[in-house]
Design an enzyme around this catalytic site. Structure first.
Site, mmCIF file in Angstrom:
data_model
loop_
_atom_site.group_PDB
_atom_site.id
_atom_site.type_symbol
_atom_site.label_atom_id
_atom_site.label_comp_id
_atom_site.label_asym_id
_atom_site.label_seq_id
_atom_site.Cartn_x
_atom_site.Cartn_y
_atom_site.Cartn_z
ATOM 1 N N THR A 138 -0.929 5.680 2.782
ATOM 2 C CA THR A 138 -2.014 4.949 3.224
ATOM 3 C C THR A 138 -1.772 3.881 4.349
ATOM 4 O OG1 THR A 138 -2.524 4.857 0.626
ATOM 5 C CG2 THR A 138 -3.649 3.154 2.187
ATOM 6 N N ARG A 140 -7.210 5.599 -5.677
ATOM 7 C CA ARG A 140 -6.893 7.083 -6.045
ATOM 8 C C ARG A 140 -7.346 7.162 -7.622
ATOM 9 N NH1 ARG A 140 -0.859 7.524 -4.125
ATOM 10 N NH2 ARG A 140 -1.293 9.720 -4.397
ATOM 11 N N ILE A 166 0.888 -1.098 0.102
ATOM 12 C CA ILE A 166 0.156 0.173 -0.064
ATOM 13 C C ILE A 166 0.945 1.425 -0.027
ATOM 14 C CG2 ILE A 166 -2.148 -1.165 1.059
ATOM 15 C CD1 ILE A 166 -1.116 0.067 3.981
ATOM 16 N N ASP A 167 0.242 2.364 -0.496
ATOM 17 C CA ASP A 167 1.150 3.470 -0.347
ATOM 18 C C ASP A 167 1.572 4.116 0.617
ATOM 19 O OD1 ASP A 167 0.593 3.645 -3.273
ATOM 20 O OD2 ASP A 167 -1.091 4.660 -3.216
ATOM 21 N N LYS A 168 2.875 4.942 0.682
ATOM 22 C CA LYS A 168 3.585 5.563 1.823
ATOM 23 C C LYS A 168 2.546 5.945 2.729
ATOM 24 C CE LYS A 168 6.754 9.376 2.907
ATOM 25 N NZ LYS A 168 7.426 10.507 2.184
#
Length: 323
Positions: free
Chosen positions: A158, A255, A154-156
């Protein structure tokens, strides 16, 4: 265009690290090889493939090609990728919010501002550094030394549930479930604007943006299938609290999909407005629920990470605001 042969071991968004392969479709006859490859694999630039051609690392039906080579239908094009430079990863004593742990898997609640694995500009203080300290040598090795135990990311910015695999058997089991879209993944987000409907689905392929290669986009030509189901949880007039359920796991999927239908995530200055009306660190996105079949017991297990404090405080602020 026929989709590339891929090694689906790190979720669904990772190209094979030992090479790329694709069979030329009928409508691609006569296209120059470097142009064809950069369109087939938008994660790589045209100049990258030109260098690989020069190094005789691009083969058509098993034979190296020259720079002016033009593809023909039915040909199998293979590209040998250069070995990446691998830095030493140092285990770091970073506190983990552990949701569950056994001999096969480790479930953690990832905080904001933490990168999952080392990369350029993020060589330390990542989740992998922390997991390596916690698990010692008990991590799967399928995705190499840069991503031990990592099946999905998962993103930084998130937050939420992430599973780490402690052995290759568990890793292969989870990777197969990701490939079959059988893993439960539910996220919560706050987005701009109000929805007309209470539920909906975005079914739109996602690929590298043709305008900005650092971004992803809905890409009908070169994108890979992506499906996101959403449900309204609470309406705040200018903003909406939603739940998103993933069928696929493309990079930045929620997103990109939400932005594509006019509902970018609050705080997402990459795919939404450049200025945010609230003081936020990145997008308001939380991986709340993760469910899968346990690789050893065969039982379905589901894990939930509570909403982080900033998210809960923002919901209260929106509830009390008059939009």
């Amino acid at each position: 265009m026929t989709k590339p042969d891929e090694l689906l071991l790190d979720g669904e968004d990772e190209l094979a690290r030992t090479g790329l392969a694709v069979v030329v479709d009928e409508n691609q006859n006569g296209v120059r090889i470097d142009k064809y490859l950069s369109e087939s694999f938008p994660e790589y630039s045209r100049s990258f493939f030109q260098k690989q051609i020069k190094d005789q690392a691009v083969l058509a039906d098993g034979r190296p090609v020259k720079a002016n080579f033009k593809v023909a239908p039915g040909q199998k094009i293979c590209v040998h990728l250069p070995e990446p430079e691998v830095p030493d990863i140092v285990p770091e004593n970073i506190e983990l919010d552990i949701l569950y742990e056994d001999a096969d898997v480790l479930l953690v609640n990832k905080p904001k501002n933490m990168v999952v694995h080392p990369s350029a500009g993020h060589e330390s203080h990542t989740l992998v550094n922390a997991v390596m300290y916690h698990c010692r040598d008990q991590l799967s090795a399928i995705n190499g030394v840069l991503r031990p135990g990592i099946v999905h990311r998962i993103d930084k910015d998130t937050t939420g549930v992430l599973v780490i695999c402690k052995n290759d058997r568990a890793h292969l089991s989870l990777a197969q479930q990701l490939k079959e879209h059988s893993i439960t993944r539910r996220y919560e987000a706050i987005v701009y604007n109000n929805f007309r409907e209470d539920t909906g689905t975005v079914n739109a392929p996602i690929g590298r943006s043709p305008v900005d290669r650092k971004k992803m986009a809905v890409n009908e030509k070169n994108g890979r299938p992506a499906v996101t189901h959403y449900r309204v949880l609470h309406r705040f007039g200018k903003y909406t609290h939603i739940e998103c359920t993933l069928e696929t796991g493309r990079t930045h999927q929620i997103r990109v999909h939400m932005a594509s239908i006019g509902h970018p995530l609050l705080g997402d200055t990459v795919y939404g407005p450049s200025k945010c009306p609230f003081r936020l660190e990145g997008q308001t996105l939380h991986a709340r629920v993760l469910g899968f079949i346990h690789p050893t017991t065969g039982a379905y297990m589901e894990f939930e990470a509570p909403l982080p404090a900033y998210f809960q405080e923002l919901l209260v602020k929106l509830e009390n605001a008059n939009f």
